[in-house]
Design a protein around this motif. Structure first.
Motif, PDB file in Angstrom:
ATOM      1  N   LEU B 236      26.746  54.826  25.839  1.00 26.13           N
ATOM      2  CA  LEU B 236      27.161  53.417  25.772  1.00 26.13           C
ATOM      3  C   LEU B 236      26.255  52.539  26.625  1.00 26.13           C
ATOM      4  N   SER B 237      26.219  51.262  26.271  1.00 26.31           N
ATOM      5  CA  SER B 237      25.574  50.307  27.163  1.00 26.31           C
ATOM      6  C   SER B 237      26.470  50.130  28.385  1.00 26.31           C
ATOM      7  N   ILE B 238      25.895  49.636  29.473  1.00 24.27           N
ATOM      8  CA  ILE B 238      26.691  49.437  30.691  1.00 24.27           C
ATOM      9  C   ILE B 238      27.844  48.473  30.416  1.00 24.27           C
ATOM     10  N   ALA B 239      27.568  47.411  29.636  1.00 25.08           N
ATOM     11  CA  ALA B 239      28.624  46.426  29.342  1.00 25.08           C
ATOM     12  C   ALA B 239      29.762  47.075  28.552  1.00 25.08           C
ATOM     13  N   ASP B 240      29.404  47.880  27.537  1.00 24.85           N
ATOM     14  CA  ASP B 240      30.445  48.523  26.727  1.00 24.85           C
ATOM     15  C   ASP B 240      31.240  49.535  27.554  1.00 24.85           C
ATOM     16  N   ALA B 241      30.542  50.290  28.398  1.00 27.25           N
ATOM     17  CA  ALA B 241      31.228  51.291  29.219  1.00 27.25           C
ATOM     18  C   ALA B 241      32.170  50.608  30.208  1.00 27.25           C
ATOM     19  N   ALA B 242      31.722  49.488  30.788  1.00 34.10           N
ATOM     20  CA  ALA B 242      32.574  48.754  31.733  1.00 34.10           C
ATOM     21  C   ALA B 242      33.819  48.242  31.023  1.00 34.10           C
ATOM     22  N   ASP B 243      33.611  47.730  29.821  1.00 33.44           N
ATOM     23  CA  ASP B 243      34.723  47.211  29.039  1.00 33.44           C
ATOM     24  C   ASP B 243      35.708  48.330  28.676  1.00 33.44           C
ATOM     25  N   PHE B 244      35.170  49.506  28.361  1.00 35.50           N
ATOM     26  CA  PHE B 244      36.009  50.658  28.022  1.00 35.50           C
ATOM     27  C   PHE B 244      36.877  51.054  29.225  1.00 35.50           C
ATOM     28  N   LEU B 245      36.272  51.044  30.421  1.00 34.13           N
ATOM     29  CA  LEU B 245      37.030  51.418  31.624  1.00 34.13           C
ATOM     30  C   LEU B 245      38.182  50.443  31.866  1.00 34.13           C
ATOM     31  N   GLN B 246      37.916  49.147  31.690  1.00 35.66           N
ATOM     32  CA  GLN B 246      38.942  48.144  31.999  1.00 35.66           C
ATOM     33  C   GLN B 246      40.003  48.025  30.916  1.00 35.66           C
ATOM     34  N   SER B 247      39.584  48.182  29.646  1.00 35.32           N
ATOM     35  CA  SER B 247      40.520  47.949  28.540  1.00 35.32           C
ATOM     36  C   SER B 247      41.160  49.236  28.042  1.00 35.32           C
ATOM     37  N   GLY B 248      40.532  50.393  28.311  1.00 36.24           N
ATOM     38  CA  GLY B 248      41.058  51.654  27.803  1.00 36.24           C
ATOM     39  C   GLY B 248      40.858  51.825  26.310  1.00 36.24           C
ATOM     40  N   LYS B 249      40.060  50.958  25.706  1.00 35.87           N
ATOM     41  CA  LYS B 249      39.941  50.994  24.249  1.00 35.87           C
ATOM     42  C   LYS B 249      38.539  50.607  23.820  1.00 35.87           C
ATOM     43  N   ARG B 250      38.056  51.259  22.768  1.00 34.20           N
ATOM     44  CA  ARG B 250      36.839  50.818  22.103  1.00 34.20           C
ATOM     45  C   ARG B 250      37.189  50.584  20.642  1.00 34.20           C
ATOM     46  N   SER B 266      45.499  51.580  37.225  1.00 30.06           N
ATOM     47  CA  SER B 266      44.361  51.421  38.129  1.00 30.06           C
ATOM     48  C   SER B 266      43.178  50.680  37.503  1.00 30.06           C
ATOM     49  N   LEU B 267      42.530  51.277  36.500  1.00 21.02           N
ATOM     50  CA  LEU B 267      41.227  50.770  36.066  1.00 21.02           C
ATOM     51  C   LEU B 267      41.276  49.360  35.478  1.00 21.02           C
ATOM     52  N   GLN B 268      42.406  48.971  34.881  1.00 20.28           N
ATOM     53  CA  GLN B 268      42.445  47.626  34.299  1.00 20.28           C
ATOM     54  C   GLN B 268      42.355  46.546  35.380  1.00 20.28           C
ATOM     55  N   TYR B 269      42.592  46.923  36.634  1.00  9.77           N
ATOM     56  CA  TYR B 269      42.511  45.955  37.728  1.00  9.77           C
ATOM     57  C   TYR B 269      41.118  45.891  38.349  1.00  9.77           C
ATOM     58  N   LEU B 270      40.178  46.706  37.856  1.00  4.78           N
ATOM     59  CA  LEU B 270      38.817  46.673  38.389  1.00  4.78           C
ATOM     60  C   LEU B 270      38.244  45.266  38.291  1.00  4.78           C
ATOM     61  N   ARG B 271      37.635  44.796  39.380  1.00  2.88           N
ATOM     62  CA  ARG B 271      36.857  43.563  39.275  1.00  2.88           C
ATOM     63  C   ARG B 271      35.691  43.826  38.339  1.00  2.88           C
ATOM     64  N   ASP B 272      35.213  42.772  37.665  1.00  5.72           N
ATOM     65  CA  ASP B 272      34.132  42.959  36.699  1.00  5.72           C
ATOM     66  C   ASP B 272      32.906  43.609  37.337  1.00  5.72           C
ATOM     67  N   ASP B 273      32.583  43.197  38.572  1.00  2.00           N
ATOM     68  CA  ASP B 273      31.370  43.760  39.188  1.00  2.00           C
ATOM     69  C   ASP B 273      31.562  45.248  39.497  1.00  2.00           C
ATOM     70  N   ASP B 274      32.777  45.630  39.898  1.00  2.00           N
ATOM     71  CA  ASP B 274      33.026  47.045  40.168  1.00  2.00           C
ATOM     72  C   ASP B 274      33.056  47.862  38.869  1.00  2.00           C
ATOM     73  N   ALA B 361      47.127  52.272  26.587  1.00  2.00           N
ATOM     74  CA  ALA B 361      47.618  51.421  27.673  1.00  2.00           C
ATOM     75  C   ALA B 361      47.522  49.951  27.282  1.00  2.00           C
ATOM     76  N   ALA B 362      48.551  49.173  27.643  1.00  2.00           N
ATOM     77  CA  ALA B 362      48.510  47.724  27.430  1.00  2.00           C
ATOM     78  C   ALA B 362      47.662  47.108  28.536  1.00  2.00           C
ATOM     79  N   THR B 363      46.550  46.484  28.155  1.00  2.00           N
ATOM     80  CA  THR B 363      45.636  45.877  29.126  1.00  2.00           C
ATOM     81  C   THR B 363      45.295  44.465  28.662  1.00  2.00           C
ATOM     82  N   ALA B 364      44.575  43.735  29.510  1.00  2.00           N
ATOM     83  CA  ALA B 364      44.240  42.350  29.166  1.00  2.00           C
ATOM     84  C   ALA B 364      43.507  42.276  27.826  1.00  2.00           C
ATOM     85  N   ASP B 365      42.599  43.215  27.578  1.00  2.00           N
ATOM     86  CA  ASP B 365      41.840  43.183  26.330  1.00  2.00           C
ATOM     87  C   ASP B 365      42.574  43.858  25.183  1.00  2.00           C
ATOM     88  N   ASN B 366      43.622  44.560  25.466  1.00  6.22           N
ATOM     89  CA  ASN B 366      44.374  45.271  24.423  1.00  6.22           C
ATOM     90  C   ASN B 366      45.862  45.146  24.746  1.00  6.22           C
TER      91      ASN B 366
END
Lengths: 241, 408
Positions: B236-250, B266-274, B361-366
């Motif tokens: 994955l690209s770094i952006a896609d992998a970061a999004d996957f970690l925060q949203s739990g979904k691709r 836990s992971l859905q609360y990651l700051r974008d930079d982290d 998981a229910a997350t901001a992006d999902n």
């Protein structure tokens, strides 16, 4: 004979009309948004739209129950105030906002009820009818319909209907309150009531309820009960996430 | 009769009070900032994932963790003095996470991932301590761990630590960027990803080989992060992998099982930079092809054909409605064609998903995830057949599964 003159102005009108006619087509051509029905396929797999066979089933009907009641139960499962391996697992990582939306979806489904179960034999049936309609003053047990509504179809916003539920499910819930594996918000009056049921009371009231024919109006009563016999913690709670 | 107090003395007191008040203000703001940072770090470390029992009070412990060595019961880390860690100083807390030693001086079992936490910096650990001191104290003593012989003898842990544990922070790798270094700090430290995604060898020590397999957690397999055909994010690209970690979904995959809990808690609360930093590190992990720890029983061609035929019929009846005749899924159901959870050699996660169903998981992006119905009525043979079918169709090329391999 009148001839319509084709002017630039007409062309403009035609273009506008064509555009308006095409708009819905354009909207329809977008990919269909997944419906709530698809999202909750996991729920409907067990909680079928018609309920289930009341004679030997277990899974409760959730369609048409007050949204507040359903939402409280989903949160109770998430917090293990109710225990069921499947239900605890299903709601484990859903937000309260989404749980409320799911509750609202099922509350809005007014699907046909399954046929009633066969009436229990006497004297079980009479004891069941007495508990449901009159209660047992000496034992401190109010009638079911004093809170769950005259038609036993529940009361808005948070009190569930009792018709169309399998006998075994009702028995299991009263038993769960007796042994402390089901909890509602304090004061938990169903826990108090269940503790006062003795002998074959649980069996009697469950069998009588499962045998009740579906009333013509199956919707929960809209107006709150005038003078409820007990103060129950979950009745007035605002049912929003 | 008392003499009136001298005016100067009263003024002095007033001044002193003002001074103390002025001093206290910035200190309180700094304390609050530290507490907030600690709350974030506690979430990223997912402390409550183990230290909160199902339905229990936050951080009061009591979760039962099954392992090869017996059952651990997680301790109470609320600030209750008698049953929690209310009497632990910041130094005590640091020593626990950094050196694996409790306030009473006894060694800790590595069920608590202090071999990862030892990489966490002192000021981060202090912030976590400040936050944990602020949560509601809960008086709740836990039962003792129920461990097999000889693991129940805590004193032996001193020997274990001498053999297998080296405390210390990791120095930054200057050849790498800041994101990669921050990512390694989070993945290998506070995030303790390896605690589940890496097998443990002799006496519970983490396998150190680059191609170490994953490990079982709560009945699911946490696949290795080094293998892009399993849990690895290298493709994955770094952006896609970061999004996957925060949203739990691709697009056509979701994190499920205990990992969905990790995303939710836990992971859905990651700051974008982290999230970007963790993604930078995970996508750059050296790729390995990692063997499954479970040997699949070889099937004859006849046996495979029979299983495929039975599986095809079950699939058409139960699965195709959402996942499609072509295994490509729909708006809600993930594609099974090319799905790593289906094609990786280890079949138990896909089996769990079929048996237990569940929601991502229910997350901001999902925020409104789809749920999969549980097919718990399938017999072991039927489950093995439908698994064999989805593992061997639409270009998927994974080995068929026998019922024996699904027994737990």
């Amino acid at each position: 004979m009148t001839r319509y003159a084709y002017t630039p102005r007409t062309a403009g009108y035609v273009a506008i009309i064509a555009l308006v006619l095409l708009l819905p087509l354009g909207a329809a051509a977008e990919p269909a948004r997944p419906s709530m029905k698809d999202r909750v396929a996991a729920c409907s797999a067990c909680h079928g739209p018609q309920g289930i066979e009341l004679e030997d089933g277990y899974v409760p009907r959730i369609h048409g129950k007050p949204a507040g009641y359903l939402y409280n139960q989903l949160v109770n499962y998430q917090d293990y105030r109710r225990r069921n391996t499947s239900m605890n697992h299903m709601v484990a990582h859903l937000s309260h906002a989404y749980l409320f939306e799911i509750a609202q979806y099922f509350a809005d489904q007014h699907t046909p009820y399954p046929p009633a179960a066969a009436a229990p034999p006497e004297p079980l049936a009479e004891r069941g009818r007495q508990l449901a309609r009159k209660g047992d003053k000496a034992a401190g047990i109010p009638a079911c319909d004093a809170c769950h509504g005259e038609r036993l179809t529940g009361v808005q916003p948070n009190t569930p209907g009792l018709v169309g539920l399998p006998r075994q499910y009702i028995m299991a819930q009263l038993g769960a309150w007796q042994v402390g594996t089901r909890h509602a918000a304090a004061p938990d009056c169903m826990a108090d009531i269940a503790s006062r049921l003795k002998g074959r009371d649980v069996e009697a009231v469950a069998a009588w309820l499962a045998a009740q024919p579906t009333p013509a109006d199956t919707r929960p009563a809209a107006e709150p009960i005038d003078a409820p016999p007990m103060t129950c913690g979950s009745v007035p709670q605002p049912a929003t996430p | 009769m008392n003499a009136p107090r001298p005016f100067a003395g009263r003024m002095m007191k007033l001044l002193l009070a003002c001074l103390m008040f002025a001093l206290a203000l910035p200190a309180t703001a700094a304390d609050e900032a530290m507490r907030e940072r600690g709350e974030y770090l506690t979430r990223i470390g997912n402390c409550s994932g183990c230290h909160t029992a199902p339905g229990g009070e936050p951080f009061a412990g009591g979760l039962h963790l099954n392992s090869d060595y017996g059952t651990f019961v997680t301790p109470n880390i609320t600030p209750d003095g008698a049953t929690g860690i209310g009497n632990w100083s910041a130094d005590d807390f640091y020593r626990a996470l950094h050196e694996g030693v409790r306030a009473d001086g006894s060694p800790m079992y590595p069920a608590c991932p202090y071999p990862s936490y030892t990489h966490v910096a002192r000021d981060d650990i202090d912030a976590i301590h400040a936050y944990l001191r602020s949560v509601a104290p809960v008086e709740q003593a836990q039962p003792a761990h129920d461990l097999d012989f000889p693991y129940r003898y805590r004193s032996l842990l001193g020997l274990w630590q001498a053999l297998y544990f080296e405390p210390g922070e990791q120095a930054d790798d200057n050849a790498r960027g800041a994101d990669w270094n921050r990512g390694r700090y989070l993945v290998e430290g506070l995030g303790h990803c390896d605690a589940c995604h890496r097998a443990r060898g002799a006496f519970g020590a983490m396998e150190t080989a680059d191609d170490a397999p994953g490990a079982m957690i709560h009945g699911w397999y946490a696949p290795p992060l080094a293998d892009p055909a399993q849990a690895g994010l290298q493709g994955l690209s770094i952006a896609d992998a970061a999004d996957f970690l925060q949203s739990g979904k691709r697009d056509h995959a979701a994190m499920l099982g205990p990992m969905a809990d990790v995303v939710f808690e836990s992971l859905q609360y990651l700051r974008d930079d982290d999230a970007r930093a963790m993604a930078a590190y995970l996508t750059a992990l050296p790729e390995q092809q990692v063997d499954s720890p479970l040997r699949l029983i070889r099937m004859s061609e006849d046996g495979r054909q029979t299983a495929m035929a039975e599986g095809r019929a079950i699939y058409a009846d139960r699965c195709a409605g959402c996942h499609g005749d072509d295994g490509r899924g729909d708006a809600g159901a993930p594609a099974l064609a090319g799905n790593r959870a289906v094609t990786m050699d280890f079949p138990l996660n896909a089996a769990n998903m079929i048996r237990e169903g569940g929601f991502a998981a229910a997350t901001a992006d999902n925020p409104r995830p789809h749920g999969m119905p549980p097919f718990y009525k399938l017999s072991e043979r039927e489950l093995a057949a439908v698994l064999s079918f989805i593992r061997g169709s639409w270009g998927n090329d994974a080995a068929p599964v026998t019922p024996t391999n699904l027994r737990r």
